[in-house]
Structure formats: structure tokens, C-alpha cells
Design a protein around this motif. Structure first.
Motif, PDB file in Angstrom:
ATOM      1  N   ALA A 118       0.723  -1.354   0.088  1.00 25.37           N
ATOM      2  CA  ALA A 118       0.034  -0.077   0.136  1.00 25.37           C
ATOM      3  C   ALA A 118       0.801   1.196  -0.188  1.00 25.37           C
ATOM      4  O   ALA A 118       0.588   2.361  -0.723  1.00 25.37           O
ATOM      5  N   LEU A 119       2.131   1.098   0.666  1.00 24.69           N
ATOM      6  CA  LEU A 119       2.780   2.360   0.909  1.00 24.69           C
ATOM      7  C   LEU A 119       3.342   2.623  -0.514  1.00 24.69           C
ATOM      8  O   LEU A 119       3.494   3.627  -0.991  1.00 24.69           O
ATOM      9  N   LEU A 120       3.949   1.526  -1.159  1.00 23.94           N
ATOM     10  CA  LEU A 120       4.501   1.759  -2.633  1.00 23.94           C
ATOM     11  C   LEU A 120       3.570   2.296  -3.732  1.00 23.94           C
ATOM     12  O   LEU A 120       3.898   3.005  -4.643  1.00 23.94           O
ATOM     13  N   GLN A 121       2.333   1.681  -3.398  1.00 21.88           N
ATOM     14  CA  GLN A 121       1.369   2.326  -4.306  1.00 21.88           C
ATOM     15  C   GLN A 121       1.275   3.885  -4.340  1.00 21.88           C
ATOM     16  O   GLN A 121       1.106   4.582  -5.196  1.00 21.88           O
ATOM     17  N   ILE A 122       1.264   4.255  -2.993  1.00 20.91           N
ATOM     18  CA  ILE A 122       1.215   5.847  -2.570  1.00 20.91           C
ATOM     19  C   ILE A 122       2.217   6.543  -3.329  1.00 20.91           C
ATOM     20  O   ILE A 122       2.449   7.541  -4.040  1.00 20.91           O
ATOM     21  N   LEU A 123       3.529   5.911  -2.909  1.00 15.82           N
ATOM     22  CA  LEU A 123       4.834   6.412  -3.612  1.00 15.82           C
ATOM     23  C   LEU A 123       4.954   6.520  -5.143  1.00 15.82           C
ATOM     24  O   LEU A 123       5.429   7.210  -5.540  1.00 15.82           O
ATOM     25  N   HIS A 124       4.267   5.335  -5.764  1.00 15.70           N
ATOM     26  CA  HIS A 124       4.283   5.393  -7.186  1.00 15.70           C
ATOM     27  C   HIS A 124       3.726   6.458  -7.720  1.00 15.70           C
ATOM     28  O   HIS A 124       4.013   7.287  -8.508  1.00 15.70           O
ATOM     29  N   LYS A 125       2.412   6.617  -7.229  1.00 14.04           N
ATOM     30  CA  LYS A 125       1.490   7.736  -7.400  1.00 14.04           C
ATOM     31  C   LYS A 125       2.266   9.306  -7.351  1.00 14.04           C
ATOM     32  O   LYS A 125       2.347  10.175  -8.032  1.00 14.04           O
ATOM     33  N   GLU A 126       3.007   9.262  -6.282  1.00 11.54           N
ATOM     34  CA  GLU A 126       3.585  10.466  -5.971  1.00 11.54           C
ATOM     35  C   GLU A 126       4.837  10.820  -6.938  1.00 11.54           C
ATOM     36  O   GLU A 126       5.147  11.971  -7.619  1.00 11.54           O
ATOM     37  N   ALA A 127       5.472   9.785  -7.292  1.00 11.24           N
ATOM     38  CA  ALA A 127       6.498   9.694  -8.105  1.00 11.24           C
ATOM     39  C   ALA A 127       5.995  10.085  -9.708  1.00 11.24           C
ATOM     40  O   ALA A 127       6.780  10.708 -10.519  1.00 11.24           O
ATOM     41  N   LEU A 128       4.892   9.741 -10.105  1.00 15.07           N
ATOM     42  CA  LEU A 128       4.241  10.002 -11.380  1.00 15.07           C
ATOM     43  C   LEU A 128       3.933  11.600 -11.587  1.00 15.07           C
ATOM     44  O   LEU A 128       4.338  12.127 -12.213  1.00 15.07           O
ATOM     45  N   SER A 129       3.574  12.029 -10.158  1.00 20.37           N
ATOM     46  CA  SER A 129       3.295  13.430 -10.321  1.00 20.37           C
ATOM     47  C   SER A 129       4.754  14.316 -10.270  1.00 20.37           C
ATOM     48  O   SER A 129       4.709  15.426 -10.939  1.00 20.37           O
ATOM     49  N   LEU A 130       5.585  13.846  -9.514  1.00 19.68           N
ATOM     50  CA  LEU A 130       6.922  14.462  -9.500  1.00 19.68           C
ATOM     51  C   LEU A 130       7.526  14.274 -11.056  1.00 19.68           C
ATOM     52  O   LEU A 130       8.397  15.501 -11.435  1.00 19.68           O
ATOM     53  N   SER A 131       7.625  13.468 -11.585  1.00 22.30           N
ATOM     54  CA  SER A 131       8.007  13.062 -13.140  1.00 22.30           C
ATOM     55  C   SER A 131       7.270  13.707 -14.094  1.00 22.30           C
ATOM     56  O   SER A 131       7.989  14.318 -14.932  1.00 22.30           O
ATOM     57  N   ASP A 132       6.053  13.959 -13.574  1.00 18.18           N
ATOM     58  CA  ASP A 132       5.340  14.727 -14.823  1.00 18.18           C
ATOM     59  C   ASP A 132       5.321  14.328 -16.273  1.00 18.18           C
ATOM     60  O   ASP A 132       5.694  15.156 -16.941  1.00 18.18           O
ATOM     61  N   GLY A 133       5.163  13.076 -16.285  1.00 17.21           N
ATOM     62  CA  GLY A 133       4.953  12.403 -17.573  1.00 17.21           C
ATOM     63  C   GLY A 133       6.697  11.998 -18.213  1.00 17.21           C
ATOM     64  O   GLY A 133       6.830  11.895 -19.509  1.00 17.21           O
ATOM     65  N   ARG A 134       7.502  12.839 -17.683  1.00 15.75           N
ATOM     66  CA  ARG A 134       9.111  12.790 -18.480  1.00 15.75           C
ATOM     67  C   ARG A 134       9.400  11.355 -18.279  1.00 15.75           C
ATOM     68  O   ARG A 134      10.641  11.162 -18.890  1.00 15.75           O
TER      69      ARG A 134
END
Ligand code: ADP
Length: 269
Positions: A118-134
Motif C-alpha cells: 500500500a505504501l509503494l502504491q502511494i509513492l508510485h503515484k507521488e513519483a508519477l506526479s513528480l516526474s510529470d510524464g517525463r
């Protein structure tokens, strides 16, 4: 007979003195000097890190001091720069407080069965937003095992590894997050196809304020304290950090935890 106390670095010895003996008290100051040098370096580093953003903010504020009126439209860029620098200082102070909490060791670490998936699912979402599609970001949960540990600290450690991968991987690169069991040991691995690290620097990465490329770290909002925080957190969990990297190809950072901390599903360890 000699008594040594490693904490006080104090030696007590009985030495021959004519036909009698005398008591010799001596103190080894090597360790004290080392600690003092580390303390001085640390203060110098913190001051240096704070001085740059403070100079920027102070400089802009001085230009406003002399102005008759503030033109909000023209000043928008200045405000944005001041905000960026203020955030940088906030990040630095947050990291310093985290480090000092971890290093003081006074607070007993509260532990629970952490749902890493569950923790990694949250971090994955945060990473997607930090990466902003890059970047191409993937998450693989090869086990649903939980981990006995402190959720807040594990989140901070794993989050640091993930945000580093995003920050040191150029646009279009791949980043893979993986939670797995390996011979009973649990590992969270972050693999990136980023800039990589020359092997000669790898052993120093977890030192406070150590950066391979100071400019690049700053540009991406780094404080140079992330991996040192990760190392402290893993040590508190009897874990370790494995780093493999090749310049120009990418890096693999794995946080490894001993089997006794792993709670496999359906089993109470
Ligand atoms: P910073 O805030 O500078 O990123 P860290 O302690 O997190 O500080 O990392 C220390 C240094 O390790 C970084 O400055 C960078 O040179 C290097 N580093 C960390 N993660 C990576 C990575 N995934 N790829 C390449 N270099 C990395």
C-alpha cells in the motif's frame, strides 16, 4: 592493570614508580578531536547551504525596499524565485530535523506491521506526479509481505530513493520500483536508467552533504542529506543499503531487510 572505558576514552594504569607504584590517568583525545572536526564541518556545511538562498531572498527584498511602489506584474518572477529559495531552506531544515531525531536515538522507534504494498502504491503515484510524464515509471509487487517497522520512517527512506531516481534520470528514462523477497530477505529496489555514479564515489554517498555533482543536486532541489537519512533509517531496522551503478547507464538502489522483520502473508513471524 589498565581499565579502559570506550565512551570516556579514559585509561587508568598502575605504573612502577621507584619501589612503589603510581596511578596514571590518561585520556585519548583522538576520538574527541574527530568528533570536533565533524561538528565543525557540519556547521560549516549548514551555514553554506543556508547562505545562498538567504542571499537571493535578501537581495530581492532590498530592491523592493527602495521602490516607491511594487509593480506586482513585473515582480512576479522575483516572488517566484524567493518562494523557490524559501522552499529550499524549508527542505533543508526538515531534513536536518529528521537527521537529528534519528541520530539522537532517544525516541524509541514504534513498530508495526507495515503494509509495504500500500505504501509503494502511494509513492508510485507521488513519483508519477513528480516526474510529470517525463519518465516511464513502473511498480512491481513481487510479494505481498509486510515489514515490521516504523511506517513514517520507511516512507521517508523509500520516498528518498524514489525521488532521487526521478531527479537523476533524464527525460524519457525508465524507473522501476520493486518489492520482493530474496532468500527470506525483503528488498525494496529502485532501478533507473539515469546518469549513474562513478564507482569511486559510491562508498561516500551516505555521508551528510556529500554530492557527486553539487550543481546538479541543487538544481533539482537536493539537500545532500537524503541518503544519509536513508542509511540511518535502514540501520534502525537492522537493514542495509545496496548500491550498484554505472555512469551513463543507470543505478540500482536496494533497501534490504532481514528475514526476522518480514511478515509473510498468512504467517505471523
Ligand atoms: P541529494 O539531495 O544531493 O540528492 P542524496 O543524499 O539523496 O542528496 O544523494 C547524494 C548524492 O548521490 C547525490 O547528490 C547524487 O550525486 C547521488 N545520487 C543519489 N541517487 C542517485 C541516482 N539515482 N542516480 C545518480 N546519482 C544519484
Amino acid at each position: 592493570k589498565s581499565l579502559r572505558n570506550p565512551d570516556l576514552t579514559l585509561s587508568i594504569q598502575l605504573v612502577p614508580f621507584g619501589d612503589r607504584q603510581k596511578l596514571l590517568l590518561s585520556r585519548d583525545v583522538t576520538q574527541l578531536e574527530r568528533v570536533e572536526t565533524m561538528r565543525r564541518d557540519f556547521v560549516a556545511n549548514v551555514s553554506h547551504e543556508l547562505r545562498t538562498p538567504l542571499t537571493v531572498v535578501g537581495g530581492f527584498l532590498e530592491t523592493f525596499e527602495d521602490a516607491e511602489q511594487i509593480n506586482m506584474q513585473q515582480s512576479r518572477r522575483h516572488f517566484q524565485l524567493m518562494l523557490d529559495q524559501t522552499r529550499r531552506m524549508q527542505g533543508l531544515v526538515d531534513d536536518l530535523l529528521t537527521l537529528s531525531r534519528l541520530e539522537s536515538n532517544q525516541e524509541r522507534m514504534s513498530e508495526e506491521a507495515v503494509d509495504v504494498c500500500a505504501l509503494l502504491q502511494i509513492l508510485h503515484k507521488e513519483a508519477l506526479s513528480l516526474s510529470d510524464g517525463r519518465h516511464h515509471l513502473s511498480l512491481e509487487l513481487a510479494t505481498d509481505s509486510k515489514l515490521l517497522g516504523n511506517e513514517r520512517d520507511l516512507r521517508s527512506a523509500f520516498g528518498n530513493l524514489v525521488s532521487n531516481a526521478v531527479r537523476y534520470t533524464p527525460e524519457g528514462g525508465d524507473i522501476e520500483l520493486r518489492w520482493e523477497l530474496n532468500n527470506g530477505e525483503a528488498r525494496f529496489c529502485v532501478k533507473d536508467s539515469g546518469i549513474g555514479i562513478d564507482p569511486q564515489y559510491i562508498s561516500r554517498l551516505t555521508e551528510r552533504f556529500y554530492r557527486v555533482d553539487r550543481g546538479r543536486s541543487r538544481e533539482t532541489g537536493g539537500t545532500g542529506l537524503g541518503l544519509s537519512i536513508v542509511k540511518h533509517i535502514l540501520t534502525r531496522h537492522q537493514g542495509r543499503l545496496e548500491i550498484h551503478s554505472e555512469p551513463g547507464k543507470g543505478s540500482l538502489f536496494c533497501a534490504c531487510f532481514p528475514a526476522r522483520r518480514v511478515i509473510e502473508s498468512g504467517k505471523a513471524n
